[in-house]
Structure formats: structure tokens, C-alpha cells
Design an enzyme around this catalytic site. Structure first.
Site, PDB file in Angstrom:
ATOM      1  N   TYR A 118       0.855  -1.189   0.000  1.00 54.38           N
ATOM      2  CA  TYR A 118       0.000   0.000   0.000  1.00 54.38           C
ATOM      3  C   TYR A 118       0.889   1.236   0.000  1.00 54.38           C
ATOM      4  O   TYR A 118       1.878   1.284   0.732  1.00 54.38           O
ATOM      5  CB  TYR A 118      -0.886   0.020   1.255  1.00 54.38           C
ATOM      6  CG  TYR A 118      -1.654   1.316   1.389  1.00 54.38           C
ATOM      7  CD1 TYR A 118      -2.926   1.437   0.864  1.00 54.38           C
ATOM      8  CD2 TYR A 118      -1.089   2.431   2.014  1.00 54.38           C
ATOM      9  CE1 TYR A 118      -3.638   2.636   0.962  1.00 54.38           C
ATOM     10  CE2 TYR A 118      -1.778   3.631   2.115  1.00 54.38           C
ATOM     11  CZ  TYR A 118      -3.049   3.725   1.586  1.00 54.38           C
ATOM     12  OH  TYR A 118      -3.737   4.909   1.674  1.00 54.38           O
ATOM     13  N   GLU A 206      -3.317   7.584  -4.103  1.00 52.61           N
ATOM     14  CA  GLU A 206      -3.415   6.338  -3.336  1.00 52.61           C
ATOM     15  C   GLU A 206      -3.215   5.185  -4.299  1.00 52.61           C
ATOM     16  O   GLU A 206      -4.020   4.994  -5.217  1.00 52.61           O
ATOM     17  CB  GLU A 206      -4.762   6.226  -2.625  1.00 52.61           C
ATOM     18  CG  GLU A 206      -4.781   5.038  -1.665  1.00 52.61           C
ATOM     19  CD  GLU A 206      -6.086   4.907  -0.897  1.00 52.61           C
ATOM     20  OE1 GLU A 206      -7.158   4.962  -1.533  1.00 52.61           O
ATOM     21  OE2 GLU A 206      -6.024   4.741   0.334  1.00 52.61           O
TER      22      GLU A 206
END
Ligand code: GDP
Ligand code: MN
Length: 396
Positions: A118, A206
Site C-alpha cells: 500500500y 493512493e
């Protein structure tokens, strides 16, 4: 302004960030065409077909599917294009899928395991610095990781005076447990990613997941990119990427009229001049037991035309049970605004919800008289507290 995954990846790639390659397609037939082109360029024979909507969690909703061979592309693309995709981030009605991204399969087997990382870049408002947030727990909801295993989330803050430093890139790669080629690739990846964030004037990146492939390449498999609206004047190419099909229709209309409007979930519509006063007004509504239905800043020139446009926008929302107009007459004269409200009311015809108007500042008393004498369903007050009391009264 939010972008589609394929647009976000285009921007990343333009700054040298490695991405999972692909092409967007509007129809199943076009999906086959671009899949063939992709195979010529990358040699891939499997494809991942991904719904392009402004919402995450597409995989969970059936909006991301693998096509194991060119013969399956048309069928899989046909299943996704035209569907109303429901994900944890959409309403129950879902989001209509107009187009798909046909991308190369990057989860191929090889010398080592693939792993999902992530990574996001955003502004830490508490410190006033940009930061990179990253975790070994990619592919999952970062909210869940933050709740259950917060020690697996790392952050790297960037000093605006010196920028993102090479030692920081190495620390990121180290904390992610990477070695050898993957370590080196990660330092390049994260450095390019930060440059892209900075130069594109974004307010959020993101990338979930960033993938370490089985041959130790580091690539962006997903891309959620939000460009700062205030920078769009110097990024005409990004502005052209806006997809208004994905945006709230009332917000789109407000922008065209030069009004600053954000739709919210509550029952009290607000019309205010100035963003600060608008925030305070929303607090006041909450305190009075209501919930704001919107944020709306009509700006410094609250003339009759703008007031009418603002009323029309607010009334489009069926949840609105009352409207609170809160105008401070500093530059504008309150009596002008009051006349604008009366005119707008008459032009629109019947407005079936009570309107509470609080006008304070230059000529506030004349304004109150004007409204009181108009005979319309408008309650006029001068004090902030009176306005709150009135809201409470009409909601009861
Ligand atoms: P999101 O669900 O909206 O966040 O969409 P993502 O782009 O993150 O994709 C969802 C999931 O699809 C990923 O977490 C992967 O597990 C899977 N996925 C994405 N690309 C590929 C691929 O090339 N091959 C395979 N096998 N799975 C993929
Ligand atoms: Mn994702």
C-alpha cells in the site's frame, strides 16, 4: 477533482512511475482491439479488465476480472461495461460503468512471490508537510490495517525546503522488507511517485496495490489520483480529464455558475457569503439539532441573480426541510440582498420549505423590514442565535 484509474496511471507514467500497462475501452469489441495492441507491446496473454468509475473497492463488487486469453476478453468486458457497480464505497444503487481499462496481467508466476504493497502521498495537515504513507499490507482496506495492525503502517514526511531525499527512499524500501533488485526498483518508484505528486499539484495519490512482481519489478496496479482544484488553471490537460458523469449533477451546475457548492446528507439547506461564515453556519445548524444539506458560498457579490441561482440549487435536493440564509453585509448592502431574496422567491414561484434569513451588517434593519413586509414564508432575524432558534422551531 478525482480522476479515473487509467487517467491517474497516465499522469504517473508521464513522470516515470512504472505502471501496469493498459488501454481504456468503451465497448467489448474495442476491448478486444486494445487487448491485441497490448499483447503486441507487452507480450501478455492474460488480461485484467477493470471498471472505470470514481469509487474504490471495485474488485469486491465484481468490477475487476481476469480474462485468461484473448478469446475471453469480449465476454468479460461485456459483463462489466454497462453494469451498475456496487462497492463498499458507492451507494446501494451503484455506479454505472461506461468504460473499462484492459490491462496486462502482472500477477504472473516467477522466481519469487508477488506481494501487494500500500502506498499513498498526501498532505499531513497537522504538520503542514506532505507525507508518504505505506504498508506491507497492500490490497486490503487501509482503514482495516490502521485499526487492527497500526504498527504495519509507516509514514515518511517530506521537508518542503529540501524535498524527498534519497535516504528516505531507501528507508521506505527497507521498511517494506525488500531486497536486491526489488529494493532498488522501490527507491526509484517512490522517488518518481513523489515527484509526480508534487509536480501534478495533486492533493492525494493512493496506489493500492503497488505490486512487487515475481521478477522483482515494482509497479502501480491501481491509481487513485485527486488533483487540487485550485491548480487546474495551470493544468489544462488534466482539467480536460474531468468526467462529469461521475460527479454530483448539482455540484457540476454550481461550478458552471461560479458558486462554491458541496452536497451533504442533512436536511437544512444553507446559503452563506464567505467560506468561513458558511462553516460557522453549518456548526450552528448542528447545534440547533439539524444537519446541513450542503455547503454553499455565494461569494462576496450576493446579488439577486446569484441568490436565485443558489435557491434553485438548494431546492433540487429533496432532503431539504428548511433553508437558512446567513449573509454578512460588509461589502454588499443587506437591503440589496433582501430585495434579491424577495425577487428570487417570486421568480421561482412557490417554495414549500420555510426560509430563515439572517442578515447582519450594513442596513440590516432596512433589510429585515423589507422581508417582514413581503408577506412571503420567510422568517427574518438579525442575531445568529435567533437564527438557530428559528431553525429549531421550523424543524420541530
Ligand atoms: P479496487 O478493488 O477498486 O481497489 O481495484 P484494484 O485496481 O486495486 O484491483 C483489485 C484487485 O484486483 C487487486 O487487489 C488485485 O488483487 C487484482 N488484480 C489487479 N490487477 C491484476 C492482475 O493483473 N492480475 C491478477 N491476477 N489480479 C489483479
Ligand atoms: Mn485498489
Amino acid at each position: 477533482m478525482n480522476l479515473h484509474e487509467y487517467q491517474g496511471k497516465e499522469i504517473l507514467n508521464s513522470f516515470g512511475v512504472e505502471i501496469q500497462r493498459g488501454y481504456v475501452a468503451q465497448t467489448p469489441k474495442e476491448a478486444v482491439e486494445v487487448a491485441k495492441k497490448l499483447t503486441e507491446e507487452t507480450g501478455t496473454s492474460w488480461y485484467v479488465i477493470k471498471a472505470q468509475v470514481h469509487a474504490g473497492g471495485r474488485g469486491k463488487g465484481g468490477g475487476v476480472k481476469l480474462a485468461k486469453g484473448i478469446d475471453h476478453v469480449e465476454e468479460v468486458a461485456g459483463q462489466i461495461i454497462g453494469m451498475d457497480l456496487v462497492t463498499p464505497q458507492t451507494s446501494a444503487a451503484g455506479k454505472h460503468v461506461n468504460q473499462v481499462l484492459v490491462a496486462e496481467d502482472v500477477y504472473y508466476p516467477g522466481e519469487s512471490e508477488t506481494s501487494e504493497i500500500y502506498m499513498s502521498v498526501l498532505l499531513n495537515r497537522a504538520t503542514g508537510k506532505n507525507m508518504i504513507m505505506y504498508s506491507t499490507e497492500g490490497g486490503m482496506d487501509i482503514e482495516t490495517v490502521a485499526e487492527k495492525t497500526p504498527h504495519l503502517i509507516f509514514t515518511e514526511e517530506v521537508d518542503p525546503a529540501v524535498g524527498f531525499m534519497p535516504f528516505q527512499a531507501r528507508r521506505v524500501a527497507f521498511n517494506l522488507g525488500l531486497e536486491g533488485k526489488a529494493f532498488k526498483e522501490m527507491t526509484k518508484f517512490v522517488t518518481a511517485l513523489y515527484t509526480a505528486y508534487d509536480k501534478s499539484d495533486s492533493s492525494l495519490f493512493e496506489i493500492n496495490p503497488v505490486l512487487k512482481t515475481s521478477d522483482n519489478r515494482i509497479i502501480a496496479v491501481d491509481a487513485k489520483v485527486t488533483i487540487d482544484d485550485n491548480s487546474l488553471f495551470r493544468h489544462k490537460d488534466y482539467e480536460a480529464m474531468r468526467d462529469i458523469r461521475e460527479e454530483n449533477a448539482t455540484e457540476v451546475e454550481a461550478r458552471a455558475k461560479g458558486l462554491s457548492y458541496v452536497n451533504l446528507d442533512g436536511n437544512v439547506g444553507c446559503m452563506v457569503n464567505g467560506a468561513g461564515l458558511a462553516m460557522a453556519t453549518m456548526d450552528l445548524i448542528k447545534q440547533a439539532g439539524g444537519e446541513p444539506a450542503n455547503f454553499l458560498d455565494v461569494g462576496g457579490t450576493a446579488d439577486a441573480e446569484r441568490v436565485e441561482a443558489a435557491f434553485k440549487l438548494i431546492l433540487k435536493d429533496p432532503k431539504v426541510k428548511a433553508i437558512l440564509v446567513n449573509i454578512f453585509g460588509g461589502i454588499v448592502r443587506c437591503d440589496r440582498v433582501a430585495q434579491g431574496i424577495v425577487d428570487a422567491y417570486k421568480n421561482i414561484g412557490t417554495i414549500n420549505v420555510p426560509i430563515i434569513v439572517r442578515l447582519q451588517g450594513t442596513n440590516a434593519d432596512i433589510a429585515k423590514e423589507l422581508i417582514d413586509k413581503s408577506g412571503l414564508n420567510v422568517h427574518s432575524v438579525i442575531q445568529f442565535q435567533e437564527a438557530a432558534d428559528k431553525v429549531q422551531e421550523v424543524l420541530a
